[in-house]
Design a protein around this motif. Structure first.
Motif, PDB file in Angstrom:
ATOM      1  N   MET A 108      45.520  38.161  40.431  1.00  9.46           N
ATOM      2  CA  MET A 108      46.501  37.560  41.322  1.00  9.46           C
ATOM      3  C   MET A 108      47.518  38.582  41.826  1.00  9.46           C
ATOM      4  O   MET A 108      48.018  38.492  42.950  1.00  9.46           O
ATOM      5  CB  MET A 108      47.226  36.424  40.609  1.00  9.46           C
ATOM      6  CG  MET A 108      46.347  35.238  40.225  1.00  9.46           C
ATOM      7  SD  MET A 108      45.543  34.439  41.648  1.00  9.46           S
ATOM      8  CE  MET A 108      43.897  35.186  41.595  1.00  9.46           C
ATOM      9  N   LEU A 109      47.820  39.568  40.981  1.00  9.36           N
ATOM     10  CA  LEU A 109      48.802  40.576  41.367  1.00  9.36           C
ATOM     11  C   LEU A 109      48.190  41.743  42.142  1.00  9.36           C
ATOM     12  O   LEU A 109      48.915  42.648  42.563  1.00  9.36           O
ATOM     13  CB  LEU A 109      49.504  41.120  40.122  1.00  9.36           C
ATOM     14  CG  LEU A 109      50.357  40.120  39.332  1.00  9.36           C
ATOM     15  CD1 LEU A 109      50.921  40.777  38.086  1.00  9.36           C
ATOM     16  CD2 LEU A 109      51.467  39.553  40.200  1.00  9.36           C
ATOM     17  N   SER A 110      46.872  41.718  42.311  1.00  6.99           N
ATOM     18  CA  SER A 110      46.206  42.827  42.994  1.00  6.99           C
ATOM     19  C   SER A 110      46.389  42.781  44.499  1.00  6.99           C
ATOM     20  O   SER A 110      46.133  43.764  45.197  1.00  6.99           O
ATOM     21  CB  SER A 110      44.710  42.842  42.661  1.00  6.99           C
ATOM     22  OG  SER A 110      44.067  41.675  43.166  1.00  6.99           O
ATOM     23  N   PRO A 116      44.410  37.150  46.066  1.00  2.70           N
ATOM     24  CA  PRO A 116      43.044  36.953  46.553  1.00  2.70           C
ATOM     25  C   PRO A 116      42.555  35.540  46.253  1.00  2.70           C
ATOM     26  O   PRO A 116      42.842  34.996  45.189  1.00  2.70           O
ATOM     27  CB  PRO A 116      42.243  38.002  45.772  1.00  2.70           C
ATOM     28  CG  PRO A 116      43.049  38.272  44.549  1.00  2.70           C
ATOM     29  CD  PRO A 116      44.478  38.134  44.972  1.00  2.70           C
ATOM     30  N   LYS A 117      41.843  34.973  47.203  1.00  2.00           N
ATOM     31  CA  LYS A 117      41.351  33.604  47.036  1.00  2.00           C
ATOM     32  C   LYS A 117      39.875  33.586  46.668  1.00  2.00           C
ATOM     33  O   LYS A 117      39.449  32.809  45.806  1.00  2.00           O
ATOM     34  CB  LYS A 117      41.579  32.805  48.323  1.00  2.00           C
ATOM     35  CG  LYS A 117      41.077  31.386  48.273  1.00  2.00           C
ATOM     36  CD  LYS A 117      41.472  30.597  49.512  1.00  2.00           C
ATOM     37  CE  LYS A 117      42.970  30.322  49.521  1.00  2.00           C
ATOM     38  NZ  LYS A 117      43.335  29.381  50.613  1.00  2.00           N
ATOM     39  N   THR A 118      39.072  34.418  47.303  1.00  2.00           N
ATOM     40  CA  THR A 118      37.639  34.472  47.004  1.00  2.00           C
ATOM     41  C   THR A 118      37.350  35.693  46.143  1.00  2.00           C
ATOM     42  O   THR A 118      37.675  36.816  46.522  1.00  2.00           O
ATOM     43  CB  THR A 118      36.816  34.538  48.303  1.00  2.00           C
ATOM     44  OG1 THR A 118      37.297  35.613  49.120  1.00  2.00           O
ATOM     45  CG2 THR A 118      36.932  33.235  49.070  1.00  2.00           C
ATOM     46  N   ILE A 119      36.753  35.463  44.983  1.00  2.00           N
ATOM     47  CA  ILE A 119      36.496  36.533  44.017  1.00  2.00           C
ATOM     48  C   ILE A 119      35.025  36.513  43.630  1.00  2.00           C
ATOM     49  O   ILE A 119      34.513  35.496  43.146  1.00  2.00           O
ATOM     50  CB  ILE A 119      37.370  36.365  42.763  1.00  2.00           C
ATOM     51  CG1 ILE A 119      38.853  36.368  43.159  1.00  2.00           C
ATOM     52  CG2 ILE A 119      37.079  37.457  41.752  1.00  2.00           C
ATOM     53  CD1 ILE A 119      39.779  35.931  42.049  1.00  2.00           C
ATOM     54  N   LEU A 120      34.355  37.614  43.847  1.00  2.00           N
ATOM     55  CA  LEU A 120      32.943  37.750  43.493  1.00  2.00           C
ATOM     56  C   LEU A 120      32.834  38.462  42.142  1.00  2.00           C
ATOM     57  O   LEU A 120      33.437  39.516  41.945  1.00  2.00           O
ATOM     58  CB  LEU A 120      32.199  38.518  44.576  1.00  2.00           C
ATOM     59  CG  LEU A 120      30.688  38.692  44.432  1.00  2.00           C
ATOM     60  CD1 LEU A 120      30.022  38.731  45.809  1.00  2.00           C
ATOM     61  CD2 LEU A 120      30.321  39.969  43.669  1.00  2.00           C
ATOM     62  N   SER A 225      40.428  24.171  51.229  1.00  2.00           N
ATOM     63  CA  SER A 225      40.628  23.120  50.229  1.00  2.00           C
ATOM     64  C   SER A 225      40.920  23.647  48.829  1.00  2.00           C
ATOM     65  O   SER A 225      41.432  22.903  47.987  1.00  2.00           O
ATOM     66  CB  SER A 225      39.373  22.222  50.160  1.00  2.00           C
ATOM     67  OG  SER A 225      39.061  21.682  51.425  1.00  2.00           O
ATOM     68  N   TYR A 226      40.581  24.918  48.570  1.00  2.00           N
ATOM     69  CA  TYR A 226      40.717  25.446  47.210  1.00  2.00           C
ATOM     70  C   TYR A 226      41.612  26.678  47.180  1.00  2.00           C
ATOM     71  O   TYR A 226      41.671  27.456  48.136  1.00  2.00           O
ATOM     72  CB  TYR A 226      39.336  25.801  46.649  1.00  2.00           C
ATOM     73  CG  TYR A 226      38.463  24.593  46.387  1.00  2.00           C
ATOM     74  CD1 TYR A 226      38.550  23.893  45.190  1.00  2.00           C
ATOM     75  CD2 TYR A 226      37.560  24.151  47.352  1.00  2.00           C
ATOM     76  CE1 TYR A 226      37.755  22.785  44.960  1.00  2.00           C
ATOM     77  CE2 TYR A 226      36.761  23.051  47.127  1.00  2.00           C
ATOM     78  CZ  TYR A 226      36.867  22.361  45.925  1.00  2.00           C
ATOM     79  OH  TYR A 226      36.074  21.253  45.704  1.00  2.00           O
ATOM     80  N   ASP A 227      42.294  26.821  46.038  1.00  2.00           N
ATOM     81  CA  ASP A 227      43.170  27.973  45.829  1.00  2.00           C
ATOM     82  C   ASP A 227      42.410  29.178  45.291  1.00  2.00           C
ATOM     83  O   ASP A 227      42.826  30.324  45.492  1.00  2.00           O
ATOM     84  CB  ASP A 227      44.285  27.616  44.837  1.00  2.00           C
ATOM     85  CG  ASP A 227      45.095  26.418  45.305  1.00  2.00           C
ATOM     86  OD1 ASP A 227      45.533  26.439  46.465  1.00  2.00           O
ATOM     87  OD2 ASP A 227      45.272  25.475  44.517  1.00  2.00           O
ATOM     88  N   MET A 228      41.328  28.920  44.570  1.00  2.00           N
ATOM     89  CA  MET A 228      40.524  30.006  44.005  1.00  2.00           C
ATOM     90  C   MET A 228      39.048  29.646  44.098  1.00  2.00           C
ATOM     91  O   MET A 228      38.636  28.551  43.708  1.00  2.00           O
ATOM     92  CB  MET A 228      40.897  30.270  42.532  1.00  2.00           C
ATOM     93  CG  MET A 228      40.033  31.335  41.867  1.00  2.00           C
ATOM     94  SD  MET A 228      40.508  31.664  40.142  1.00  2.00           S
ATOM     95  CE  MET A 228      41.970  32.655  40.402  1.00  2.00           C
ATOM     96  N   ALA A 278      33.034  47.160  49.523  1.00  2.00           N
ATOM     97  CA  ALA A 278      33.712  46.098  48.779  1.00  2.00           C
ATOM     98  C   ALA A 278      35.122  46.506  48.382  1.00  2.00           C
ATOM     99  O   ALA A 278      35.419  47.688  48.199  1.00  2.00           O
ATOM    100  CB  ALA A 278      32.905  45.747  47.530  1.00  2.00           C
ATOM    101  N   ASN A 279      35.971  45.521  48.230  1.00  2.00           N
ATOM    102  CA  ASN A 279      37.316  45.722  47.696  1.00  2.00           C
ATOM    103  C   ASN A 279      37.245  45.388  46.202  1.00  2.00           C
ATOM    104  O   ASN A 279      37.359  44.235  45.803  1.00  2.00           O
ATOM    105  CB  ASN A 279      38.322  44.818  48.406  1.00  2.00           C
ATOM    106  CG  ASN A 279      39.751  45.123  48.007  1.00  2.00           C
ATOM    107  OD1 ASN A 279      40.010  45.722  46.968  1.00  2.00           O
ATOM    108  ND2 ASN A 279      40.694  44.706  48.830  1.00  2.00           N
ATOM    109  N   VAL A 280      37.045  46.408  45.387  1.00  2.00           N
ATOM    110  CA  VAL A 280      36.854  46.189  43.950  1.00  2.00           C
ATOM    111  C   VAL A 280      38.218  45.973  43.302  1.00  2.00           C
ATOM    112  O   VAL A 280      39.069  46.862  43.285  1.00  2.00           O
ATOM    113  CB  VAL A 280      36.128  47.389  43.299  1.00  2.00           C
ATOM    114  CG1 VAL A 280      35.916  47.112  41.817  1.00  2.00           C
ATOM    115  CG2 VAL A 280      34.801  47.638  43.997  1.00  2.00           C
ATOM    116  N   GLY A 281      38.400  44.774  42.747  1.00  2.00           N
ATOM    117  CA  GLY A 281      39.665  44.453  42.108  1.00  2.00           C
ATOM    118  C   GLY A 281      39.819  45.077  40.740  1.00  2.00           C
ATOM    119  O   GLY A 281      40.937  45.293  40.271  1.00  2.00           O
ATOM    120  N   GLY A 282      38.705  45.374  40.100  1.00  2.00           N
ATOM    121  CA  GLY A 282      38.778  46.003  38.795  1.00  2.00           C
ATOM    122  C   GLY A 282      37.544  45.721  37.962  1.00  2.00           C
ATOM    123  O   GLY A 282      36.589  45.077  38.407  1.00  2.00           O
TER     124      GLY A 282
END
Length: 314
Positions: A108-110, A116-120, A225-228, A278-282
């Protein structure tokens, strides 16, 4: 008869030696120390070669150049018969629940401007804990009041429906192929409140469906409709399905199994993701034996539990 005289004379009197002539203990000890040191170095090199997995988040960051957003420990002994996402939802203050919360917070802090809302979620090989992490993040988000949904994007070897104990007859593949409406494929787990879309029936060309315009449109529709939105995808070194999605999501979360997954496998998979834009969050280090890790001397925030159990509940 006159006694015979020995044809010899005394040059010096014999003296008692102060040290034994043989064995030469000093020399033997020096030789033993030398070969012991050589053997120890050789064994260390061999063990380091055989130890091809990651044991700490610091190793991950040093080797991959990506941030390690957390570690996901093995379930405690009392929770081994429970589903991980149930534990995360029912026991948010346990060490497992806190680990999931920490990973979610890091994600969430990234975002600089917004979360970010969509996380793969993906990995290099199978069996690394992608589905457990995806479901745990979704269930914890739902418990905190967010509207969260998980999509099983592994159209070849679906697993979300197995974990949730629901049918897989109708799901994502049916919607993308025009055989079902969106309302028909969304389910709700009553115990946790998480929403889910199972993979659905098997199709001959899953990559084409996942990379279709309808899939992109689906993510936009769900975003209203969705937050995550969590996308549970196949391992990268097995198939390329996840690669067609990595540029359509806000963040990619990479899962690495502690000690088991080979570093060269992880490096190859991460390169594919980065090269795909890709935007790699970690990276998440999963299935960590916290007690064993602490004995190795690899300290993490979660190992603090073993010294301070009063801060957590089982």
């Amino acid at each position: 008869d006159q006694a015979k005289q020995a044809d010899a004379k005394i040059i010096s009197r014999a003296t008692v030696p102060g040290l034994p002539f043989y064995p030469r203990k000093g020399m033997m000890i020096a030789v033993a120390l030398f070969f012991s040191a050589a053997l120890g170095i050789a064994l260390a090199i061999i063990l380091d070669f055989l130890d091809s997995g990651f044991r700490s988040t610091q190793q991950i960051e040093d080797a991959l150049g990506l941030p390690a957003v957390g570690t996901l420990p093995l379930l405690s002994r009392v929770d081994r018969d429970q589903k991980p996402h149930d534990v995360a939802a029912r026991k948010p203050n346990s060490i497992f629940g806190e680990a999931v919360r920490s990973i979610r917070t890091a994600l969430m802090l990234s975002g600089v401007d917004k979360s970010p809302k969509t996380i793969l979620v993906t990995s290099s090989v199978s069996g690394e804990g992608k589905t457990s992490l995806s479901l745990s993040l979704t269930s914890l988000a739902a418990r905190t009041g967010q509207r969260a949904i998980i999509l099983d994007c592994d159209l070849r070897r679906a697993s979300v429906h197995k974990t949730l104990g629901v049918s897989n007859e109708v799901g994502l593949s049916n919607y993308l192929s025009g055989q079902a409406d969106l309302g028909e494929v969304i389910g709700i787990e009553q115990s946790t409140g998480l929403h889910f879309i199972p993979a659905g029936g098997r199709v001959p060309h899953p990559t084409d469906l996942l990379g279709s315009k309808k899939m992109y449109a689906l993510l936009e529709t769900l975003g209203d409709s969705y937050d995550m939105i969590l996308l549970d995808t196949p391992p990268l070194l097995a198939v390329s399905d996840a690669l067609v999605l990595v540029r359509t999501v806000d963040r990619v979360l990479f899962v690495v199994r502690w000690e088991k997954t080979r570093r060269d496998f992880v490096g190859a998979a991460v390169k594919q993701v980065v090269d795909a834009g890709a935007n790699v969050g970690g990276v998440v280090l999963s299935q960590v034996d916290m007690k064993k890790q602490s004995r190795y001397g690899y300290g993490t925030t979660n190992t603090y539990y073993y010294d301070n159990p009063k801060y957590f509940t089982e």
